[in-house]
Motif scaffolding. Structure first.
Motif, mmCIF file in Angstrom:
data_model
loop_
_atom_site.group_PDB
_atom_site.id
_atom_site.type_symbol
_atom_site.label_atom_id
_atom_site.label_comp_id
_atom_site.label_asym_id
_atom_site.label_seq_id
_atom_site.Cartn_x
_atom_site.Cartn_y
_atom_site.Cartn_z
ATOM 1 N N THR B 227 0.836 -1.206 0.000
ATOM 2 C CA THR B 227 0.000 0.000 0.000
ATOM 3 C C THR B 227 0.869 1.254 0.000
ATOM 4 N N ALA B 228 1.957 1.216 0.785
ATOM 5 C CA ALA B 228 2.833 2.391 0.869
ATOM 6 C C ALA B 228 3.432 2.713 -0.496
ATOM 7 N N PHE B 229 3.861 1.670 -1.223
ATOM 8 C CA PHE B 229 4.453 1.934 -2.531
ATOM 9 C C PHE B 229 3.395 2.337 -3.551
ATOM 10 N N GLY B 230 2.203 1.742 -3.426
ATOM 11 C CA GLY B 230 1.096 2.154 -4.288
ATOM 12 C C GLY B 230 0.769 3.615 -4.056
ATOM 13 N N PHE B 231 0.802 4.019 -2.791
ATOM 14 C CA PHE B 231 0.480 5.404 -2.443
ATOM 15 C C PHE B 231 1.542 6.357 -2.987
ATOM 16 N N VAL B 303 3.124 -11.947 -6.171
ATOM 17 C CA VAL B 303 2.609 -11.742 -4.812
ATOM 18 C C VAL B 303 2.205 -13.090 -4.216
ATOM 19 N N ALA B 304 1.525 -13.924 -5.011
ATOM 20 C CA ALA B 304 1.058 -15.232 -4.518
ATOM 21 C C ALA B 304 2.253 -16.084 -4.091
ATOM 22 N N THR B 305 3.322 -16.074 -4.913
ATOM 23 C CA THR B 305 4.517 -16.851 -4.560
ATOM 24 C C THR B 305 5.136 -16.327 -3.275
ATOM 25 N N THR B 306 5.209 -14.989 -3.159
ATOM 26 C CA THR B 306 5.780 -14.381 -1.956
ATOM 27 C C THR B 306 4.991 -14.791 -0.724
ATOM 28 N N LEU B 307 3.673 -14.675 -0.811
ATOM 29 C CA LEU B 307 2.828 -14.972 0.346
ATOM 30 C C LEU B 307 2.933 -16.437 0.726
ATOM 31 N N LYS B 308 3.060 -17.267 -0.274
ATOM 32 C CA LYS B 308 3.202 -18.706 -0.018
ATOM 33 C C LYS B 308 4.563 -18.972 0.641
ATOM 34 N N GLY B 309 5.617 -18.384 0.070
ATOM 35 C CA GLY B 309 6.958 -18.645 0.573
ATOM 36 C C GLY B 309 7.198 -18.042 1.941
ATOM 37 N N GLY B 462 16.554 3.723 -1.804
ATOM 38 C CA GLY B 462 16.252 3.221 -0.459
ATOM 39 C C GLY B 462 15.869 1.758 -0.467
ATOM 40 N N VAL B 463 14.923 1.412 -1.326
ATOM 41 C CA VAL B 463 14.454 0.020 -1.358
ATOM 42 C C VAL B 463 15.565 -0.877 -1.902
ATOM 43 N N GLY B 464 16.302 -0.361 -2.894
ATOM 44 C CA GLY B 464 17.417 -1.138 -3.454
ATOM 45 C C GLY B 464 18.467 -1.427 -2.397
ATOM 46 N N THR B 465 18.818 -0.409 -1.597
ATOM 47 C CA THR B 465 19.807 -0.602 -0.530
ATOM 48 C C THR B 465 19.297 -1.611 0.489
ATOM 49 N N MET B 466 17.996 -1.480 0.827
ATOM 50 C CA MET B 466 17.418 -2.402 1.805
ATOM 51 C C MET B 466 17.475 -3.839 1.285
ATOM 52 N N VAL B 467 17.036 -4.017 0.034
ATOM 53 C CA VAL B 467 16.982 -5.369 -0.526
ATOM 54 C C VAL B 467 18.392 -5.940 -0.670
ATOM 55 N N SER B 468 19.338 -5.111 -1.157
ATOM 56 C CA SER B 468 20.703 -5.613 -1.346
ATOM 57 C C SER B 468 21.354 -5.927 0.000
ATOM 58 N N SER B 469 21.111 -5.073 1.011
ATOM 59 C CA SER B 469 21.649 -5.354 2.352
ATOM 60 C C SER B 469 21.077 -6.660 2.863
ATOM 61 N N PHE B 470 19.769 -6.820 2.660
ATOM 62 C CA PHE B 470 19.075 -8.020 3.112
ATOM 63 C C PHE B 470 19.639 -9.244 2.384
ATOM 64 N N ARG B 471 19.835 -9.078 1.066
ATOM 65 C CA ARG B 471 20.317 -10.212 0.269
ATOM 66 C C ARG B 471 21.685 -10.663 0.776
ATOM 67 N N LEU B 472 22.566 -9.670 0.996
ATOM 68 C CA LEU B 472 23.922 -9.979 1.454
ATOM 69 C C LEU B 472 23.884 -10.735 2.784
ATOM 70 N N ALA B 666 10.272 -8.909 -5.509
ATOM 71 C CA ALA B 666 10.026 -8.655 -6.933
ATOM 72 C C ALA B 666 8.896 -7.635 -7.102
ATOM 73 N N VAL B 667 7.889 -7.713 -6.243
ATOM 74 C CA VAL B 667 6.727 -6.835 -6.393
ATOM 75 C C VAL B 667 7.100 -5.396 -6.072
ATOM 76 N N THR B 668 7.825 -5.194 -4.948
ATOM 77 C CA THR B 668 8.220 -3.822 -4.628
ATOM 78 C C THR B 668 9.176 -3.292 -5.701
ATOM 79 N N GLY B 669 10.004 -4.183 -6.242
ATOM 80 C CA GLY B 669 10.905 -3.771 -7.329
ATOM 81 C C GLY B 669 10.119 -3.293 -8.532
ATOM 82 N N ALA B 670 9.076 -4.050 -8.876
ATOM 83 C CA ALA B 670 8.244 -3.681 -10.030
ATOM 84 C C ALA B 670 7.535 -2.348 -9.776
ATOM 85 N N LEU B 671 7.039 -2.164 -8.555
ATOM 86 C CA LEU B 671 6.360 -0.897 -8.233
ATOM 87 C C LEU B 671 7.335 0.269 -8.292
ATOM 88 N N ASN B 672 8.578 0.003 -7.879
ATOM 89 C CA ASN B 672 9.615 1.036 -7.953
ATOM 90 C C ASN B 672 9.849 1.474 -9.383
#
Lengths: 219, 801
Positions: B227-231, B303-309, B462-472, B666-672
């Motif tokens: 919702t935040a990214f949609g907003f 989104v479905a894959t994310t929620l499942k995983g 911001g989101v890229g840094t968060m995701v890359s930090s998380f990935r590492l 992937a979803v937040t990336g696409a919204l970005n």
């Protein structure tokens, strides 16, 4: 001879068809000479000025400025010509809104490589612009803006000054004073002056007057 | 009135590009917002549907206090006390390659509200009971189970995918529950005057039905994130609408004045404008909702894959069209247009009848306006800092984010104006001085687009840094945590017993992966047992630990809790936890547990088995030299008849975990990317609009000898200078955003905190993408300027202009 126009023709294509604006104009303007160009609305005065200023192309004839034929100029040469050989004063001032008065006045002179601080200071004082140098065009009255436009052209000391109704926005007394100043400063700078006006009274004050009618010089 | 309206509308015939900008702005804002809302609505509807069907979510339930299940004796005791209850045995079981959530029910006692539609009449029930058993499943699940079971399959539309209803005795057998009931469904109608349940059976407790299913509560933060990214995209889209309506109203000032002087009253004029805007917003809203449907459909499988995983939630990967979605999408379009045009409408309302007909310089902002704007921006940054220091909760976290982003966006035009004025002051030549001064003049017209660009770029950084930090961190953590070379799951307890006897002779270590669910501090969470093996001491990273943490765990006195429990303040090191089943353990360490939304406790394997003797012992990690893993795998298949899917090697497991991780973002990336595209369009429309009113500013410079081509190059340089300044500003804002995401939002949403790492190469890549967008946005206006007919420039000097 500074400017020599021979058999100059210009027409525009409109929705109603082709309109002949200038139909064989012959006009010479000598160095330091001032010439008034008068005529009714639509007689081609502004178009003649645009051709002399290198802003537009003639359909036929020749426009020679200090021995150079403008018809042979490409866009680069025309730009160089406008920057170094001509000064334009428009009725609508056409100042640069983002620059203050001081920067507007020195702009053309600096572009032309003829900036002279002492000459500019003298100009601004004589035109009564010294108190407004840090203001922006939108903060000035119409008369003040016109004086800035005149100062800009005179500061560049071009061989030819083309002025389109330069006092059209001024009251009679101010207009007279500004014209007087313009004539004297142009003479001092050694510039030829071709000035468009509707006023025969003003036209009589210049060295020579030319009347345009139906695209031809009639007097 | 009709003629007046026609006069107003004639503006759009002359300015079709402006109309396109307005329509696109509303449509894009609506599309991104309604697309995200559609995804959220679909997922939430799916949770509710699943909960109401699988968990009889509308009814109260009786569960065991100790977490070990309810015995038949307890059930009998409650029935004898007069309670109308129905038992449920549930769990996950494998059929061939598919894992299915099995819900064993007794249809004869199940209250009407908890019944599955397909087993309500007599013949259904008799078929449900008869051997070898019947599985009531969805059509998709039936396709998966065909040839994987000898039980009959009955298709029911309202059973979610990957779930099956079965007779309770069959469930007991398949799940090896040995009569342990997971929960008792309480009928809504009971005899009056019954003794309370906790008096009749103190070992149980009543769980109230809630408005939201468990999974809906768990996934709240994920949906809030979307919702935040949609907003954010919605706000960026509204910037376009705001600037488009502002411009068209300014350009029609003359028409407004004329209409008023011809006798059209101010209320009538305002009404016509409101009607015009409403019509445009409805038309654009329809386009937006259709676009939103396609965006949501494209994002929904991810989104479905994310929620499942991430949460184990089953959500269909497709989208159904709901009438309320159309209505809310159109309402958003109307509301967004109203918000974006209220200022312009107010200007018309307060316009004196003799106001100048000439449009003012478009959106010309005085130094005073910039100062007000910057003050508001500073105030928002202060608010953001105060909220970050004093507040808590995920909504406050997003409040910090919103205030930070909006504050920085409001500060941007003022900072750019100061920078441009400084550049102008130090300029040496007339042309560079004009260049900077002229750029400053364009700032008010471009500031909204630049603010939108700042928002989009900083969100990306911001989101890229968060995701890359998380990935590492996550990949490092996976490498350490998934230490066993093979992971095997037995078919049943008998096979598990045989495996426990066979494996020690064929491996260096056998690590049981056994767990029970139980109530700790009021939450149902998993309790794992770990063997006393060097693998854990060497490979499990502990965030906080006593010196002899693993010894304490092995002795059965100590327990490890996951970071989520610690961050949420549920438990802390040194604290004694009352474990289900009436025993205690002391917290001796904290471990990272990325990807798990729930709390988790680890105790020694002996303690786990001692306190929960019925624990399922099916899963094992096996340590062998890596080169021996394929051979052992083959041996397991041949010796035990295990299917390939029951054995997974370390590499495959890591790949699966990585795939789930990548899909999660992937979803937040696409919204970005979409937000950046909208910001690019905002830039394009602003530049195109400005190019139309630039001629009077450029014509005098052309007349004084600057070529059209050079003027066009200056326009490119101007746009790139503003783009570069905005990009540079976006880096600290994006890093601030990443810090808020990592230190506040993630901790609140998921319960884990990660170290922040910066990735400058990613910024360069983003910068290059944004540069291409900037160049594309300037291409049309610059081409138009470079090839403009001198006659158009001459018109600027014509007296009759």
């Amino acid at each position: 001879m500074t400017l020599s126009m021979t058999a100059v023709r210009k027409s525009y294509t409109t929705a109603e068809g082709v309109i002949e604006i200038l139909n064989g104009i012959d006009l010479d303007v000598g160095a330091s000479e001032s010439v008034a160009l008068t005529g009714e609305s639509g007689s081609g005065k502004s178009t003649l000025l645009h051709l002399a200023g290198g802003l537009d192309h003639a359909d036929g004839g020749s426009v020679i400025m200090q021995g150079q034929d403008l018809a042979k100029f490409g866009e680069r040469e025309r730009a160089d010509y406008r920057r170094t050989q001509v000064g334009l004063v428009f009725q609508q001032f056409n100042l640069i809104p983002s620059l203050n008065v001081a920067a507007n006045i020195s702009f053309h002179a600096k572009l032309a490589g003829r900036y002279d601080a002492a000459w500019e200071l003298d100009l601004t004082e004589r035109l009564g612009l010294a108190p407004y140098l840090s203001r922006f065009p939108e903060q000035l009255s119409g008369g003040q803006q016109q004086r800035v436009a005149i100062a800009r052209t005179l500061a560049a000391r071009p061989p030819l000054i083309l002025a389109d109704e330069p006092t059209g926005n001024l009251d009679e007394a101010t207009g007279d004073a500004v014209l007087e100043l313009m004539l004297s400063l142009a003479k001092n700078a050694g510039s030829a002056l071709l000035l468009v006006t509707h006023s025969m009274r003003l036209a009589h004050r210049l060295d020579r007057k030319v009347i345009l009618r139906g695209g031809r010089i009639v007097e | 009135m009709r003629f007046a309206l026609a006069a107003l509308l004639s503006h759009w015939r002359r300015k079709p590009l402006q109309l396109l900008t307005l329509v696109m702005g509303i449509a894009l804002a609506t599309a991104l917002w309604s697309g995200v809302q559609a995804i959220n609505a679909e997922a939430r509807a799916s949770y509710t549907r699943a909960a109401s069907v699988l968990e009889q979510g509308a009814l109260q339930q009786v569960v065991s206090k100790g977490g070990g299940g309810i015995s038949i004796d307890t059930y009998g005791k409650l029935r004898r006390a007069g309670w109308n209850l129905s038992p449920v045995i549930e769990g996950t079981v494998r059929f061939g390659a598919s894992w299915i959530k099995l819900v064993g029910i007794d249809p004869t006692t199940m209250p009407r509200e908890g019944q599955v539609a397909s087993i309500t009449d007599g013949s259904d029930i008799s078929s449900f009971f008869s051997a070898p058993g019947q599985l009531v499943v969805s059509a998709a699940t039936a396709r998966k189970l065909r040839n994987a079971t000898d039980m009959r399959l009955k298709i029911s539309e309202n059973v979610p995918d990957d779930a099956a209803f079965v007779d309770i005795s069959v469930a007991d057998r398949l799940l090896d529950a040995r009569g342990k009931i997971n929960r008792l469904v309480v009928a809504s109608e009971q005899r009056p005057g019954l003794d309370p349940i906790d008096q009749v059976a103190p070992e149980t407790m009543l769980r109230e039905n809630t408005d939201k299913p468990d999974v809906a509560r768990l996934t709240d933060s994920f949906h809030l994130n979307l919702t935040a990214f949609g907003f954010l995209s919605f706000v960026v889209g509204l910037f376009i609408v705001y600037s488009a309506t502002g411009l068209t109203f300014e350009q029609r000032r003359g028409t407004f004045r004329t209409l008023r002087s011809l006798g059209i009253s101010l209320p009538a004029l305002t009404t016509m404008l409101v009607v015009e805007l409403a019509a445009f917003s409805l038309f654009s809203g329809i386009i937006g909702v259709i676009l939103g449907y396609f965006i949501a459909s494209a994002l929904m499988p991810g989104v479905a894959t994310t929620l499942k995983g991430l949460y184990g939630a089953n959500v269909p990967g497709s989208l159904s069209i709901r009438p309320e979605w159309w209505v809310s999408g159109l309402a958003i379009a109307l509301g967004g247009t109203a918000i974006s045009s209220v200022r312009s409408l107010w200007r018309v309302w307060s316009l004196p009848i003799l106001a100048a007909a000439q449009p003012r310089a478009w959106q010309r902002a005085s130094a005073k306006t910039l100062a007000y704007q910057a003050t508001a921006g500073g105030g928002l940054l202060l608010l953001s800092a105060v909220l970050a220091v004093t507040g808590s909760g995920i909504v406050i976290g997003f409040g910090v984010l919103g205030a930070l982003l909006l504050g920085c966006a409001l500060l941007l035009p003022g900072l750019l104006a100061i920078s441009l004025a400084s550049a102008e002051r130090v300029s040496r030549t007339a042309l560079t001085q004009w260049f900077w001064a002229d750029t400053r003049l364009q700032l008010p017209g471009l500031s909204l687009a630049l603010m939108a660009l700042l928002l989009a770029l900083s969100a990306n950084i911001g989101v890229g840094t968060m995701v890359s930090s998380f990935r590492l961190t996550f990949l490092g953590w996976l490498d350490q945590r998934l230490a066993a070379e093979l992971y095997v799951t037995a078919k049943d307890e008998d096979q598990a017993t045989r495996l426990r006897e066979w494996l020690p002779q064929h491996s260096t270590a056998v690590l049981p992966i056994w767990s029970v669910e139980g109530d700790v501090f009021g939450d149902q969470l998993q309790i794992f047992g770990v063997a006393d093996d060097p693998t854990y001491r060497d490979h499990w990273p502990l965030i906080v630990a006593d010196d002899n943490a693993w010894d304490e765990v092995a002795s059965g006195k100590g327990a490890l809790i996951n970071e989520q429990m610690w961050r949420r303040g549920t438990a802390k090191p040194g604290q004694t936890i009352a474990m289900p089943g009436g025993w205690d353990a002391t917290v001796v360490g904290i471990y990272s547990d990325y990807g798990n939304p729930k709390g988790q406790v680890i105790v020694g394997i002996d303690a786990l088995v001692a306190h929960y003797p019925d624990v399922s012992k099916l899963r094992y990690g096996i340590r062998v030299p890596p080169e021996s893993a394929p051979t052992l795998r083959q041996q397991l298949v041949s010796e035990f008849g295990l299917p390939e899917t029951a054995i997974i090697d370390q590499i495959s497991l890591k790949q699966q975990s990585r795939a789930v991780f990548e899909q999660t973002f992937a979803v937040t990336g696409a919204l970005n990317v979409l937000t950046l595209a909208v910001a690019g369009f905002a830039m394009f429309s602003s530049l195109l609009t400005l190019s139309g009113i630039r001629l009077p500013q450029l014509a005098p410079v052309w007349a004084m000898g600057i070529r059209r081509r050079n003027l066009a190059l200056y326009e490119v340089a101007r746009t790139l200078a503003l783009w570069l300044a905005t990009f540079i500003a976006a880096i600290p804002v994006g890093l601030g955003l990443a810090w808020v995401l990592l230190a506040i939002v993630n901790v609140e949403a998921f319960g884990w905190r990660l170290p922040m790492t910066v990735f400058p190469l990613d910024w360069l890549w983003l910068g290059a993408v944004a540069l291409v967008a900037a160049i594309l946005s300037i291409l049309v206006p610059v081409r138009r300027l470079a090839t403009i007919n001198p006659a158009d420039l001459l018109r600027i000097f014509a007296n009759e202009r």
